[in-house]
Motif scaffolding. Sequence first.
Motif, PDB file in Angstrom:
ATOM      1  N   LEU A 236       0.810  -1.205   0.000  1.00  0.00           N
ATOM      2  CA  LEU A 236       0.000   0.000   0.000  1.00  0.00           C
ATOM      3  C   LEU A 236       0.851   1.266   0.000  1.00  0.00           C
ATOM      4  N   LEU A 237       1.894   1.286   0.849  1.00  0.00           N
ATOM      5  CA  LEU A 237       2.740   2.476   0.929  1.00  0.00           C
ATOM      6  C   LEU A 237       3.406   2.761  -0.415  1.00  0.00           C
ATOM      7  N   LYS A 238       3.920   1.734  -1.044  1.00  0.00           N
ATOM      8  CA  LYS A 238       4.577   1.903  -2.338  1.00  0.00           C
ATOM      9  C   LYS A 238       3.593   2.389  -3.392  1.00  0.00           C
ATOM     10  N   GLN A 239       2.375   1.821  -3.395  1.00  0.00           N
ATOM     11  CA  GLN A 239       1.373   2.230  -4.380  1.00  0.00           C
ATOM     12  C   GLN A 239       0.941   3.673  -4.157  1.00  0.00           C
ATOM     13  N   CYS A 240       0.808   4.090  -2.884  1.00  0.00           N
ATOM     14  CA  CYS A 240       0.420   5.474  -2.589  1.00  0.00           C
ATOM     15  C   CYS A 240       1.500   6.451  -3.051  1.00  0.00           C
ATOM     16  N   VAL A 241       2.749   6.090  -2.798  1.00  0.00           N
ATOM     17  CA  VAL A 241       3.843   6.966  -3.223  1.00  0.00           C
ATOM     18  C   VAL A 241       3.889   7.062  -4.742  1.00  0.00           C
ATOM     19  N   GLN A 242       3.762   5.937  -5.417  1.00  0.00           N
ATOM     20  CA  GLN A 242       3.790   5.940  -6.881  1.00  0.00           C
ATOM     21  C   GLN A 242       2.597   6.683  -7.468  1.00  0.00           C
ATOM     22  N   GLY A 243       1.437   6.584  -6.801  1.00  0.00           N
ATOM     23  CA  GLY A 243       0.260   7.274  -7.310  1.00  0.00           C
ATOM     24  C   GLY A 243       0.255   8.766  -7.026  1.00  0.00           C
ATOM     25  N   LEU A 244       0.772   9.144  -5.849  1.00  0.00           N
ATOM     26  CA  LEU A 244       0.733  10.543  -5.436  1.00  0.00           C
ATOM     27  C   LEU A 244       1.883  11.374  -5.998  1.00  0.00           C
ATOM     28  N   ALA A 245       3.024  10.756  -6.185  1.00  0.00           N
ATOM     29  CA  ALA A 245       4.209  11.519  -6.573  1.00  0.00           C
ATOM     30  C   ALA A 245       4.034  12.317  -7.870  1.00  0.00           C
ATOM     31  N   PRO A 246       3.551  11.719  -8.969  1.00  0.00           N
ATOM     32  CA  PRO A 246       3.454  12.497 -10.213  1.00  0.00           C
ATOM     33  C   PRO A 246       2.575  13.733 -10.115  1.00  0.00           C
ATOM     34  N   PRO A 247       1.308  13.617  -9.627  1.00  0.00           N
ATOM     35  CA  PRO A 247       0.502  14.847  -9.558  1.00  0.00           C
ATOM     36  C   PRO A 247       1.038  15.860  -8.564  1.00  0.00           C
ATOM     37  N   LEU A 248       1.593  15.385  -7.436  1.00  0.00           N
ATOM     38  CA  LEU A 248       2.118  16.331  -6.446  1.00  0.00           C
ATOM     39  C   LEU A 248       3.332  17.075  -6.988  1.00  0.00           C
ATOM     40  N   LEU A 249       4.187  16.388  -7.720  1.00  0.00           N
ATOM     41  CA  LEU A 249       5.340  17.062  -8.322  1.00  0.00           C
ATOM     42  C   LEU A 249       4.888  18.097  -9.348  1.00  0.00           C
ATOM     43  N   LEU A 250       3.869  17.767 -10.126  1.00  0.00           N
ATOM     44  CA  LEU A 250       3.368  18.705 -11.127  1.00  0.00           C
ATOM     45  C   LEU A 250       2.724  19.914 -10.458  1.00  0.00           C
ATOM     46  N   ILE A 251       1.945  19.664  -9.396  1.00  0.00           N
ATOM     47  CA  ILE A 251       1.316  20.767  -8.655  1.00  0.00           C
ATOM     48  C   ILE A 251       2.387  21.671  -8.056  1.00  0.00           C
ATOM     49  N   ALA A 252       3.427  21.046  -7.480  1.00  0.00           N
ATOM     50  CA  ALA A 252       4.512  21.833  -6.879  1.00  0.00           C
ATOM     51  C   ALA A 252       5.217  22.672  -7.936  1.00  0.00           C
ATOM     52  N   ALA A 253       5.386  22.103  -9.135  1.00  0.00           N
ATOM     53  CA  ALA A 253       6.073  22.846 -10.195  1.00  0.00           C
ATOM     54  C   ALA A 253       5.246  24.020 -10.676  1.00  0.00           C
ATOM     55  N   VAL A 254       3.930  23.828 -10.804  1.00  0.00           N
ATOM     56  CA  VAL A 254       3.071  24.890 -11.343  1.00  0.00           C
ATOM     57  C   VAL A 254       2.724  25.919 -10.269  1.00  0.00           C
ATOM     58  N   LEU A 255       2.029  25.460  -9.217  1.00  0.00           N
ATOM     59  CA  LEU A 255       1.601  26.401  -8.175  1.00  0.00           C
ATOM     60  C   LEU A 255       2.780  26.891  -7.343  1.00  0.00           C
ATOM     61  N   GLY A 256       3.735  26.004  -7.095  1.00  0.00           N
ATOM     62  CA  GLY A 256       4.886  26.413  -6.295  1.00  0.00           C
ATOM     63  C   GLY A 256       5.681  27.522  -6.951  1.00  0.00           C
ATOM     64  N   SER A 257       5.848  27.442  -8.260  1.00  0.00           N
ATOM     65  CA  SER A 257       6.600  28.490  -8.954  1.00  0.00           C
ATOM     66  C   SER A 257       5.869  29.826  -8.926  1.00  0.00           C
ATOM     67  N   ILE A 258       4.518  29.771  -8.926  1.00  0.00           N
ATOM     68  CA  ILE A 258       3.734  31.016  -8.851  1.00  0.00           C
ATOM     69  C   ILE A 258       3.808  31.604  -7.449  1.00  0.00           C
ATOM     70  N   LEU A 259       3.556  30.761  -6.431  1.00  0.00           N
ATOM     71  CA  LEU A 259       3.551  31.242  -5.047  1.00  0.00           C
ATOM     72  C   LEU A 259       4.928  31.749  -4.623  1.00  0.00           C
ATOM     73  N   ALA A 260       5.988  31.125  -5.135  1.00  0.00           N
ATOM     74  CA  ALA A 260       7.340  31.545  -4.779  1.00  0.00           C
ATOM     75  C   ALA A 260       7.806  32.757  -5.568  1.00  0.00           C
ATOM     76  N   GLY A 261       6.990  33.206  -6.512  1.00  0.00           N
ATOM     77  CA  GLY A 261       7.355  34.363  -7.320  1.00  0.00           C
ATOM     78  C   GLY A 261       8.401  34.064  -8.372  1.00  0.00           C
ATOM     79  N   LEU A 262       8.599  32.782  -8.679  1.00  0.00           N
ATOM     80  CA  LEU A 262       9.609  32.402  -9.663  1.00  0.00           C
ATOM     81  C   LEU A 262       9.086  32.457 -11.089  1.00  0.00           C
ATOM     82  N   ALA A 263       7.759  32.417 -11.252  1.00  0.00           N
ATOM     83  CA  ALA A 263       7.188  32.374 -12.595  1.00  0.00           C
ATOM     84  C   ALA A 263       5.833  33.055 -12.594  1.00  0.00           C
ATOM     85  N   THR A 264       5.486  33.636 -13.716  1.00  0.00           N
ATOM     86  CA  THR A 264       4.130  34.150 -13.915  1.00  0.00           C
ATOM     87  C   THR A 264       3.214  32.957 -14.206  1.00  0.00           C
ATOM     88  N   PRO A 265       1.884  33.140 -14.111  1.00  0.00           N
ATOM     89  CA  PRO A 265       0.978  32.026 -14.453  1.00  0.00           C
ATOM     90  C   PRO A 265       1.211  31.473 -15.855  1.00  0.00           C
TER      91      PRO A 265
END
Length: 456
Positions: A236-265
Amino acid sequence: MIPLLMFLAVCLALMLGYPVAFTLGGVALAFAGAGVLLGGFDPTLLNALPNRLYGIMENQTLLAVPLFVLMGVTLEKSKVAENLLNAMSRLFGRFPGGLGLSVTLVGMLLAASTGIVGATVVTMGLLALPTMIKRGYDPALATGSIAATGTLGQIIPPSIALVLLGDVLSNAYQQAQLNMGIFNADTVSVGDLFVGALIPGLIMVALYMAYIVTRAIIDPTCAPPVEDDSADQPPLLKQCVQGLAPPLLLIAAVLGSILAGLATPTEAAAVGALGACLLALLQNQLNRRNLQEIMISTTKVTCMVFAILIGATLFSLVFRGFNGEELIHEFFNNMPGGVFSAMLLVMVVIFLLGFILDFIEITFVVVPIVGPVLLAMGIDPVWFGVMIAVNLQTSFLTPPFGFALFYLRGVTPDSIPTTTIYRGVAPFILIQIVTLSLIAIWPSLATWLPDIVYNS
């Protein structure tokens, strides 16, 4: 009365099924021609149209639209939703209402990854609905939770709706300041709306989950727990990590760059599009056929949005030529209750229009008309934008023209009648209205985080 007749003519033509872009432009040209022939309209006002259309084409903010669409459509092909749903179902399925909670959480993450309502509703309908029905879920609760969760892409950033609304509100805010004699006009950025919509979006997710759990506790038969019978699946732990990692990384890249002031929308949208393509490539889903479908779908949606925007620009120009803005300003100023009554009336009108019009139509037709007037009355533009976004979210669920209902109906078995879907979404529409009321009572829910992010 001519501005009012223009608005009614557009609503009538849209209800008859005519294309939105051609309806807006056609009605505007028809009234402008009649105004020139009968008097009351200055044709030289149309000289401003070429500059406005050129401004649309070179608008850097609107460049985010095709990029976010590309990101969403690519993720739809990459099996991210399927892997995530399997992991969440195993994690929460043993609890009462667990599958419903899994659908809500997956829908939230998809909303923060894609921002496209249709893609989320169809994907969840195909993946989750058969399992929920097989496990004994009440069809109304199952269909209602999937349709409502799919609409989270309207309010949780990155949202195409917020991109379009941010551009329209920015123009309205500048117009309001010019009307007040402020020539060094400020703007409302899409980033402001992204940050302002985060807390209201999370509140709505929490209310969805609370409703599902409450229903499961009151009536355990409508949302029974599910035993984990996935012995052949990875831990279960491995499946949760594999399932959650891709969308969370994408969210961090998109929203994180905006919130950190590194990128415009717009720049963040480009990062998201590239990230979605890489995820699809890693999943071996970026073949020639899928890539062709992604490009065609992205082009179609982008052309539709810009065609509507061009028609709405022409409509707004002619509407102002008939002094429609002055008419609305006078009407709101003469209303008893001042700003509160004016805002309440606009929210009620937008909610009622959601029964018959799409969010894009309401954004491009109603907001340019009422926005400058309300903003000139001192309303906070970020709060106003978030209020409109939450209100427009209901347009996806309100029959007869709720698009989330259409999407879900297309993938729902014939054994589940349409009335069951309508009955299932009713409580979630009420939850959306409750969220809207909370933001109205406590505007800081929409304004606090932007103040922290941009003023710290």
